[in-house]
Scaffold this active site. Structure first.
Site, PDB file in Angstrom:
ATOM      1  N   CYS A  43       6.074  -9.768 -12.270  1.00 53.40           N
ATOM      2  CA  CYS A  43       6.025  -9.101 -10.852  1.00 53.40           C
ATOM      3  C   CYS A  43       6.747  -7.817 -11.066  1.00 53.40           C
ATOM      4  O   CYS A  43       6.658  -6.660 -10.719  1.00 53.40           O
ATOM      5  CB  CYS A  43       6.621  -9.929 -10.027  1.00 53.40           C
ATOM      6  SG  CYS A  43       6.714  -9.075  -8.366  1.00 53.40           S
ATOM      7  N   CYS A  48       3.420  -6.409  -9.953  1.00 53.85           N
ATOM      8  CA  CYS A  48       3.250  -5.972  -8.603  1.00 53.85           C
ATOM      9  C   CYS A  48       3.941  -4.670  -8.357  1.00 53.85           C
ATOM     10  O   CYS A  48       3.668  -3.781  -7.770  1.00 53.85           O
ATOM     11  CB  CYS A  48       3.898  -6.944  -7.674  1.00 53.85           C
ATOM     12  SG  CYS A  48       4.008  -8.752  -8.007  1.00 53.85           S
ATOM     13  N   LYS A  51       2.995  -1.535 -10.602  1.00 49.95           N
ATOM     14  CA  LYS A  51       1.547  -1.376 -10.392  1.00 49.95           C
ATOM     15  C   LYS A  51       1.715  -0.536  -8.828  1.00 49.95           C
ATOM     16  O   LYS A  51       1.097   0.578  -8.589  1.00 49.95           O
ATOM     17  CB  LYS A  51       0.842  -2.338 -10.164  1.00 49.95           C
ATOM     18  CG  LYS A  51      -0.404  -2.432  -9.406  1.00 49.95           C
ATOM     19  CD  LYS A  51      -1.149  -3.346  -8.724  1.00 49.95           C
ATOM     20  CE  LYS A  51      -0.179  -3.876  -7.328  1.00 49.95           C
ATOM     21  NZ  LYS A  51      -0.723  -5.265  -7.194  1.00 49.95           N
ATOM     22  N   TYR A 180      -8.841  -8.285  -8.912  1.00 52.91           N
ATOM     23  CA  TYR A 180      -7.888  -7.399  -8.079  1.00 52.91           C
ATOM     24  C   TYR A 180      -7.113  -6.385  -9.043  1.00 52.91           C
ATOM     25  O   TYR A 180      -7.083  -5.204  -8.850  1.00 52.91           O
ATOM     26  CB  TYR A 180      -6.982  -7.997  -7.061  1.00 52.91           C
ATOM     27  CG  TYR A 180      -5.890  -8.680  -7.746  1.00 52.91           C
ATOM     28  CD1 TYR A 180      -4.515  -8.068  -7.774  1.00 52.91           C
ATOM     29  CD2 TYR A 180      -5.642 -10.018  -8.137  1.00 52.91           C
ATOM     30  CE1 TYR A 180      -3.222  -8.609  -8.279  1.00 52.91           C
ATOM     31  CE2 TYR A 180      -4.555 -10.658  -8.669  1.00 52.91           C
ATOM     32  CZ  TYR A 180      -3.435 -10.088  -8.589  1.00 52.91           C
ATOM     33  OH  TYR A 180      -2.425 -10.584  -9.093  1.00 52.91           O
ATOM     34  N   GLU A 184      -7.505  -2.678  -8.703  1.00 55.01           N
ATOM     35  CA  GLU A 184      -6.217  -1.670  -8.510  1.00 55.01           C
ATOM     36  C   GLU A 184      -5.949  -0.617  -9.407  1.00 55.01           C
ATOM     37  O   GLU A 184      -5.745   0.764  -9.361  1.00 55.01           O
ATOM     38  CB  GLU A 184      -5.016  -2.586  -8.424  1.00 55.01           C
ATOM     39  CG  GLU A 184      -5.124  -3.434  -7.021  1.00 55.01           C
ATOM     40  CD  GLU A 184      -3.948  -4.321  -7.040  1.00 55.01           C
ATOM     41  OE1 GLU A 184      -3.778  -5.032  -5.904  1.00 55.01           O
ATOM     42  OE2 GLU A 184      -3.270  -4.850  -8.041  1.00 55.01           O
ATOM     43  N   HIS A 438      -2.335   1.632  21.303  1.00 51.43           N
ATOM     44  CA  HIS A 438      -3.504   2.840  21.129  1.00 51.43           C
ATOM     45  C   HIS A 438      -2.894   3.936  20.718  1.00 51.43           C
ATOM     46  O   HIS A 438      -1.414   4.293  21.420  1.00 51.43           O
ATOM     47  CB  HIS A 438      -4.127   2.970  22.511  1.00 51.43           C
ATOM     48  CG  HIS A 438      -5.146   3.819  22.289  1.00 51.43           C
ATOM     49  ND1 HIS A 438      -6.292   3.787  21.626  1.00 51.43           N
ATOM     50  CD2 HIS A 438      -5.294   5.160  23.084  1.00 51.43           C
ATOM     51  CE1 HIS A 438      -7.098   4.735  21.953  1.00 51.43           C
ATOM     52  NE2 HIS A 438      -6.327   5.482  22.567  1.00 51.43           N
ATOM     53  N   GLU A 443      -5.960  -1.821  16.594  1.00 54.49           N
ATOM     54  CA  GLU A 443      -6.248  -2.398  18.055  1.00 54.49           C
ATOM     55  C   GLU A 443      -7.643  -2.923  17.952  1.00 54.49           C
ATOM     56  O   GLU A 443      -8.147  -3.556  18.884  1.00 54.49           O
ATOM     57  CB  GLU A 443      -6.203  -1.074  19.043  1.00 54.49           C
ATOM     58  CG  GLU A 443      -7.336  -0.150  18.962  1.00 54.49           C
ATOM     59  CD  GLU A 443      -6.891   1.064  19.632  1.00 54.49           C
ATOM     60  OE1 GLU A 443      -6.951   0.861  20.912  1.00 54.49           O
ATOM     61  OE2 GLU A 443      -6.593   2.341  19.378  1.00 54.49           O
TER      62      GLU A 443
END
Ligand SMILES: Cc1cc2nc3c(=O)[nH]c(=O)nc-3n(C[C@H](O)[C@H](O)[C@H](O)COP(=O)(O)OP(=O)(O)OC[C@H]3O[C@@H](n4cnc5c(N)ncnc54)[C@H](O)[C@@H]3O)c2cc1C
Length: 461
Positions: A43, A48, A51, A180, A184, A438, A443
């Site tokens: 990682c 992670c 990356k 993934y 990525e 908002h 939302e």
């Protein structure tokens, strides 16, 4: 060298190993840990973290372009790969030092060496040949890129490990894979200006994700200029001077400066000495463990990618922590691998938790589907052609939200928060009762009122 004795020996100082070592030490255990490469593991060193730093870098291109619609004039931006890589490496070194300091603070003895198992209570350090006796041994050795069948020219292929250290940005890159990591890196190189071809053997990318998400992401990647070729494989790589030619299963060929494979990772078990100890290997290739991460040999435990359960950093950390609490804290702690929120840092980003529509239809007697696709507000002035996608899957009998799927800006951040609600068992009525913020994209998650579809179980059969 004399035999040493510890309460816990941890093999591998990555996400799971470091957490387990620290927590066990905090419970008063005498802990030793061996790391053959760099403290922090995949990682921190080649996963992670580096990356995500590259993902940030790749997204500036859009910002520069989009600024014009908001009245900005930006000079011609220039990108320098060596600067990015040097800065990224500096940060990784800082993090490695922080992880090492944590272990030191908790008096975990760190040995920079490969370690293997000699028997159920003995570890051998290959750097010195020393043997260490341990009451409990934790295997936290992670996983390693898998390159698939031996095809001609495979020696020219790089993995994500090397992609993070290339001396120059490739002008053209072929990436094989549909998971993934492949996607990525495709987005990273695309954002930084490389010409990217993604080759994937399956029908559609992101196997295991919701079908709408897979379709939406594929369309978005294509719209951004990534050449996504599904139903193809790389059959050979030929070196032609400085360039490489990737030959594909349909007899076509693509020239590139680099060919990268990200077709899966295999648990790091080789040479650990597990076979003669009787540590059982699961049919999925990882070390077989129970809910407390205990292997078939009572004194040996395993956590993280080496167990091939859910291969993500927070899961490895949770497993390591739970193991230490169970064995040294007197608090048996099973790990719940259900409802793990996860993100894919493509452009646009993906955030998901819970069931896919296919899974929900198979598992639930009644399912209500809510979904929406809309142009993000920022795109109205920037003129960027992109759409955000959101989907909620609701158990038609209990009204519980059993799945949430988002493709769009900050989807990873959103799903972390939605994850709390989903884990708590929030109902669609709870979502509806929550006041909207908002104007935001999120939302939409509390204002979707129209069912896109409703299924009874018969419909799935
Ligand atoms: C490119 C990439 C991107 C990723 N992105 C994400 C992400 O965005 N989010 C996410 O959650 N996860 C991500 N992951 C997955 C994540 O990195 C892993 O799930 C996680 O690191 C697993 O932790 P671990 O403790 O099981 O193993 P690791 O962190 O891999 O640690 C294992 C350690 O053991 C050492 N070791 C191995 N064998 C021995 C031995 N015999 N003796 C001594 N030391 C040994 C290794 O050198 C390594 O340091 C990514 C992975 C990759 C490759």
């Amino acid at each position: 060298m004399a035999d040493d004795e510890v309460d816990l020996f941890v093999i591998g100082a990555g996400s799971g190993g470091v957490r387990a070592a620290r927590i066990a030490a905090s419970h008063g255990a005498r802990v030793m840990a061996a790391e053959e490469f760099r403290v922090g593991g995949t990682c921190v060193i080649r996963g992670c973290v580096p990356k995500k730093l590259l993902v940030y870098a790749s997204r500036f291109a859009d910002e520069f372009e989009d600024a014009a619609g908001f009245g900005w004039t930006v000079g011609e931006p220039k990108f320098d790969w060596p600067t990015l890589i040097a800065n990224k490496d500096r940060e990784i070194t800082r993090l490695e030092a922080a992880y090492t300091a944590t272990l030191e603070r908790w008096k975990v003895e760190l040995v920079k060496s490969r370690a293997v198992l000699e028997d159920a209570h003995t570890v051998r350090l290959l750097s010195s040949g020393a043997r260490v006796k341990a009451q409990t041994i934790l295997i936290a050795t992670g996983a390693w890129p898998h390159y698939g069948p031996k095809i001609p020219g495979l020696e020219h292929v790089i993995s994500s490990n090397e992609a993070l250290h290339l001396p120059a940005l490739p002008e053209r890159i072929v990436i094989q894979g549909g998971g993934y990591i492949a996607l990525e890196f495709a987005s990273i190189f695309n954002g930084l200006g490389s010409e990217v071809t993604l080759v994937y053997r399956g029908e559609n990318i992101l196997r295991g994700f919701d079908d709408d998400v897979r379709e939406h992401v594929r369309n978005e990647l294509r719209a951004r200029g990534i050449n996504v070729l599904c139903g193809h494989t790389v059959t050979a790589i030929e070196k032609n001077g400085e360039e490489f030619v990737a030959h594909l299963s349909d007899q076509t060929a693509i020239a590139a400066d680099k060919v990268m494979f990200a077709i899966g990772r295999r648990p790091n078990l080789m040479g650990l000495g597990l076979e003669h100890l009787g540590v059982r290997i699961h049919e999925h290739g990882g070390i077989e463990v129970d809910q407390y991460s205990r292997t078939s040999v009572p004194s040996i435990y395993a956590v993280g990618d080496v167990t091939n359960r859910v291969n993500l950093t927070p899961v490895a950390i949770r497993e390591g922590h739970a193991f230490a609490d169970t064995v040294f804290g007197g608090k048996p702690t099973p790990v719940d691998h259900g409802n793990v929120p996860t993100a894919v840092f493509t452009e646009p980003e993906v955030g998901v938790i819970g069931l896919t529509e296919t899974q929900a239809r198979a598992q639930l007697a009644k399912l209500d589907v809510y979904k929406t696709s809309f142009r993000p507000m920022k795109a109205t002035l920037s003129g960027r052609q992109t759409r955000t996608f959101m989907k909620l899957l609701v158990d038609g009998l209990t009204d519980r939200v059993v799945g949430c799927h988002i493709v769009g800006p900050d989807a990873g951040e959103l799903i972390q928060v939605i994850g709390v609600a989903v884990r708590m068992g929030a109902t669609k009525a709870d979502f509806d009762a929550t006041m909207a913020v908002h104007p935001t994209a999120a939302e939409e998650l509390v204002t979707m009122r129209e069912k896109a579809a409703s299924y009874g179980r018969e419909a799935a059969e």
